[in-house]
Design an enzyme around this catalytic site. Sequence first.
Site, PDB file in Angstrom:
ATOM      1  N   ARG A   1      43.224  11.953 148.729  1.00  0.00           N
ATOM      2  CA  ARG A   1      44.878  11.848 148.209  1.00  0.00           C
ATOM      3  C   ARG A   1      45.563  13.577 148.304  1.00  0.00           C
ATOM      4  O   ARG A   1      46.414  14.056 147.324  1.00  0.00           O
ATOM      5  CB  ARG A   1      43.859  11.882 146.633  1.00  0.00           C
ATOM      6  CG  ARG A   1      44.938  12.395 145.724  1.00  0.00           C
ATOM      7  CD  ARG A   1      44.092  11.609 143.955  1.00  0.00           C
ATOM      8  NE  ARG A   1      43.339  11.019 144.183  1.00  0.00           N
ATOM      9  CZ  ARG A   1      43.568  10.153 143.382  1.00  0.00           C
ATOM     10  NH1 ARG A   1      44.759   9.268 142.659  1.00  0.00           N
ATOM     11  NH2 ARG A   1      42.648   8.862 143.709  1.00  0.00           N
TER      12      ARG A   1
ATOM     13  N   CYS B   1      58.482  -8.292 133.969  1.00  0.00           N
ATOM     14  CA  CYS B   1      57.979  -8.715 132.883  1.00  0.00           C
ATOM     15  C   CYS B   1      56.767  -8.650 132.465  1.00  0.00           C
ATOM     16  O   CYS B   1      56.535 -10.009 132.735  1.00  0.00           O
ATOM     17  CB  CYS B   1      58.778 -10.388 133.083  1.00  0.00           C
ATOM     18  SG  CYS B   1      58.356 -10.763 135.411  1.00  0.00           S
TER      19      CYS B   1
END
Length: 414
Positions: free
Chosen positions: A276, A344
Amino acid sequence: MEGFHRLNNALHCEGVSLAELAAVEGTPLYVYSAGTIATRYRAIDNAFRGYPHAIHYALKANSTLAIARLLRSLGAAADANSGGEIDVALRAGFIPEQIVFTGVGKTPAELAQAIDLGVRTINAESEGELDRIDRLARERGTRVRVALRVNPDVDARSHPHISTGLKVNKFGVPADAVRDICRRFAGREGLEFAGLHTHVGSQITDLDPLRRAAATIVALARELKDDGITIDHLDVGGGLGVSYDGAKVPSADDYAAAVLPIVRDSGLSLILEPGRNIVGPAGVLLSRVVDVKDRPDGKVFVILDAGMTELMRPMLYGAFHRIEAVLCVSSSDEIVADIVGPLCESSDTLGKDRRLKRPQPGDLFAVLDAGAYGAVMASNYNRRPMPAEVLVEGERPSVIRRRQTIDDLLALES
Ligand code: LLP
């Protein structure tokens, strides 16, 4: 030229206008700055200069081939966490001696792959795995360099989902079992104890856990030496965090200043596995506004064409990423909005309660610091094709991964 900056209010990556790039390549789109990756890699390498070390870039953070190749060209070695990542490392030009193989559930096929290649070290997770490696090695008439992964029972003080160093976590063997395990396995013909490994978590912004984990394996190395087991390296894993919100976090120099005094007397060389810290701030996710919806309570939903399928971190870890308009608009009202994706489910929220100028459908946003654990964690949920990825070097953008098509997706199905 480096990183992301504004030129006449328009966000640029190095010398490339992100608005122009998105117009050509479409959205959602990952864009990476090669200059930022190089600067951040060198910052770690420089911080540890003067002490024998190797930076095994953690491919899991971002393993797009061109990114892996770029890191190799900068002098990095690789940390692979699966058979697939070993393959990617090889295709990116890493030689087996530059690869360490880590992972809590390596299958027999993956172990055989690593052994047949002759990777630098396998970071072994358990007695069972040592036994399997030994067996596979002897079957092949070879000896495998292993580093036992130590669980130092240290709290990384990061999000629980990405903390790995507590004794209740599934990783490694307890520190107080290491000496006994090494004694029992030291005579195995298929094994050569090469090192000790630890990794206590990710997005760590407090150096104390990293210091304590290093101290644990340094002390264990001393005990092994007393037992006549001489190793050659200490692998302190990855974990150094980045600033997602602009607050100050420890630098590579701070990290080295914390770890090196602990390691120095051991005389053992050091392996680092950062992911990272190198690529996180080097990438943005570009996405266009599809709809702007007012809520009855006065707040607003800004609906983007990217969501949890492109960037899972906010949904999975409650992670915060800054989200900025690529072109600043000064005229519109300020609103408070939830910036959401098109999927959704209500978890599909990239940013909650953000203050911003009211956008229009078609406006372009950049989700910042998305270079690590972004594209690699993307999914095809809702049959959404994976986004394209672009690497920018100065004035030059290159598509390093083309946008997936529905045909690509269905090619695997009958
Ligand atoms: N070494 C080992 C053994 C690891 O498990 C990891 C990351 C690293 C090195 C690299 O850690 P880094 O320097 O990147 O912190 N998906 C999560 C992060 C998972 C990290 C897993 N292990 C996220 O998006 O925050």
